[in-house]
Design a protein around this motif. Structure first.
Motif, PDB file in Angstrom:
ATOM      1  N   SER A  25      53.611 -42.751  73.546  1.00  0.00           N
ATOM      2  CA  SER A  25      52.619 -43.680  74.076  1.00  0.00           C
ATOM      3  C   SER A  25      53.125 -44.361  75.334  1.00  0.00           C
ATOM      4  O   SER A  25      52.355 -44.622  76.267  1.00  0.00           O
ATOM      5  N   PRO A  59      44.249 -46.472  76.770  1.00  0.00           N
ATOM      6  CA  PRO A  59      44.454 -45.253  75.973  1.00  0.00           C
ATOM      7  C   PRO A  59      45.786 -45.246  75.235  1.00  0.00           C
ATOM      8  O   PRO A  59      45.875 -44.718  74.119  1.00  0.00           O
ATOM      9  N   LEU A  72      45.499 -47.563  72.151  1.00  0.00           N
ATOM     10  CA  LEU A  72      44.567 -46.978  71.190  1.00  0.00           C
ATOM     11  C   LEU A  72      45.187 -45.768  70.500  1.00  0.00           C
ATOM     12  O   LEU A  72      45.045 -45.597  69.286  1.00  0.00           O
ATOM     13  N   SER A  73      45.897 -44.927  71.252  1.00  0.00           N
ATOM     14  CA  SER A  73      46.534 -43.756  70.644  1.00  0.00           C
ATOM     15  C   SER A  73      47.674 -44.176  69.719  1.00  0.00           C
ATOM     16  O   SER A  73      47.914 -43.547  68.688  1.00  0.00           O
ATOM     17  N   ALA A  89      47.776 -46.860  67.887  1.00  0.00           N
ATOM     18  CA  ALA A  89      47.269 -47.464  66.658  1.00  0.00           C
ATOM     19  C   ALA A  89      46.310 -46.556  65.884  1.00  0.00           C
ATOM     20  O   ALA A  89      45.887 -46.909  64.785  1.00  0.00           O
ATOM     21  N   TRP A  90      45.953 -45.403  66.463  1.00  0.00           N
ATOM     22  CA  TRP A  90      44.967 -44.532  65.811  1.00  0.00           C
ATOM     23  C   TRP A  90      45.431 -44.126  64.412  1.00  0.00           C
ATOM     24  O   TRP A  90      46.597 -43.854  64.207  1.00  0.00           O
ATOM     25  N   PRO A  91      44.509 -44.113  63.389  1.00  0.00           N
ATOM     26  CA  PRO A  91      43.047 -44.260  63.458  1.00  0.00           C
ATOM     27  C   PRO A  91      42.547 -45.698  63.312  1.00  0.00           C
ATOM     28  O   PRO A  91      41.352 -45.924  63.325  1.00  0.00           O
ATOM     29  N   SER A  92      43.433 -46.672  63.124  1.00  0.00           N
ATOM     30  CA  SER A  92      42.979 -48.056  62.999  1.00  0.00           C
ATOM     31  C   SER A  92      43.668 -48.911  64.052  1.00  0.00           C
ATOM     32  O   SER A  92      44.781 -48.619  64.473  1.00  0.00           O
ATOM     33  N   LEU A  93      43.004 -49.969  64.461  1.00  0.00           N
ATOM     34  CA  LEU A  93      43.539 -50.859  65.480  1.00  0.00           C
ATOM     35  C   LEU A  93      43.596 -52.265  64.895  1.00  0.00           C
ATOM     36  O   LEU A  93      42.584 -52.801  64.440  1.00  0.00           O
ATOM     37  N   GLN A 133      54.298 -51.388  71.083  1.00  0.00           N
ATOM     38  CA  GLN A 133      53.243 -51.893  71.956  1.00  0.00           C
ATOM     39  C   GLN A 133      53.827 -52.547  73.213  1.00  0.00           C
ATOM     40  O   GLN A 133      53.304 -52.375  74.316  1.00  0.00           O
TER      41      GLN A 133
END
Length: 350
Positions: A2, A54, A57-58, A60-64, A182
């Motif tokens: 990421s 992006p 979001l990537s 934390a996928w599938p939840s944020l 992050q």
């Protein structure tokens, strides 16, 4: 992975937006309060946010998680008003209003300064009903502090990138692994921007600036990172050390505001009292100012962390920072000499 995505997207967006800036009217022209010599695109904030979106979001996928979602929403608000300000030169009350709204979004999504000490502290410094107002004050204050120190090529970006990297290491040490990743994403996005913003051998000027959108976004990122690092039952870093981690922008901002008010002037009055102005007026080059500022900033962060490691109480950490603030203000006043830096271009608002 990421972090690589964030770096790559930020770099690509910077390169693309450089060619589109004129058509979008996102160019800072050297008139009035502007110190630079050439028209320069102000697309850094857009590129950094385009990278964060992006990458986070990537990650934390599938939840944020709500806190990260809140930061992205608040960031979008600041980018929007910042771009409008870069194009239209909005009045400062409009900017402050949106900044307060972005801080309230953070609060609504769970990023709130509930206490100035750890829950396990001997003397808990809970904020109680003042938690949300204090959070809004702190977030808006840090947003404007970063904006104020964004006065020479590379300084604000270098301070923020190094701080996010340091906070990432601290988060890793406290097992906040998601936050660690992050913050590395944020540092990577800013680092790519610095490749276009720093002065380098053979390139005597920046290719792009952060713009008001970028400085606001970086201030928000620091505030959000400090809250997430120091709050909650899993926190191992006391909130009392947070000012040390973001020291230089705070010291610069509070000293400026204090001198302006003491002189009977508006906090938004014009002058050349900023940290970078004091060094530039004494003959330091822009790259040397960036190195000196970043080094001082990290040294202060190290001092705060060192005090915490030695067992200093939260009150001692807060008191110690106030002593540093007073010392910095005295040194800044001494550097003014005969006061020639107080009167400057009447259009200077930073």
């Amino acid at each position: 992975m990421s972090s690589f995505v964030a770096f790559a997207v930020s770099a690509v967006c910077c390169r693309l937006l450089l060619g589109w800036a004129e058509g979008l009217r996102l160019v800072d022209h050297p008139i009035g309060r502007k110190d630079h010599e050439h028209p320069t695109p102000v697309i850094g904030g857009i590129a950094i946010y385009a990278a964060l979106l992006p990458a986070l979001l990537s990650l934390a996928w599938p939840s944020l998680d709500p806190a990260t979602l809140g930061m992205l929403i608040a960031g979008a608000m600041l980018i929007g008003v910042g771009v409008a300000d870069d194009v239209l030169d909005l009045p400062w009350p409009a900017r402050i209003l949106v900044q307060c709204g972005s801080a309230l979004v953070l609060c609504a999504c769970g990023s709130v300064l509930l206490s100035l000490s750890l829950s396990s502290a001997v003397l808990p410094l809970s904020l109680g009903i003042f938690a949300i107002p204090f959070t809004v004050f702190a977030v808006v204050g840090l947003i404007n502090a970063v904006n104020m120190i964004d006065g020479v090529d590379g300084l604000a970006g270098s301070i923020v990138a190094s701080t996010l990297a340091l906070m990432s290491a601290l988060a890793y040490g406290t097992d906040k692994l998601a936050l660690c990743a992050q913050l590395l994403v944020g540092a990577s996005a800013v680092l790519a921007f610095l490749g276009f913003n720093l002065r380098m051998p053979g390139r005597p000027k920046a290719l792009t600036f952060l713009g008001n959108s970028g400085s606001a976004l970086l201030g928000l990122m620091l505030a959000w990172a400090a809250i997430e690092l120091t709050q909650g039952p899993a926190a191992r870093i006391t909130p009392a050390v947070a000012p040390w981690l973001v020291a230089l922008p705070i010291l610069d901002c509070l000293t400026l505001i204090g001198r302006r008010l003491a002189g009977g002037r508006s906090p938004f009055a014009a002058d050349r009292l900023h940290f970078h102005h004091l060094l530039l007026d004494r003959g330091l080059s822009v790259p040397k100012v960036v190195v000196a500022g970043t080094a001082l900033h990290l040294a202060l962060a190290g001092a705060g962390l060192g005090l915490m490691a030695l067992g200093a109480s939260d009150l001692w950490l807060i008191g110690g920072f106030l002593v540093v603030l007073g010392t910095y203000a005295l040194i800044a006043v001494g550097m003014l000499g005969s006061g020639q830096a107080v009167e400057a271009d009447p259009e200077l608002v930073k």
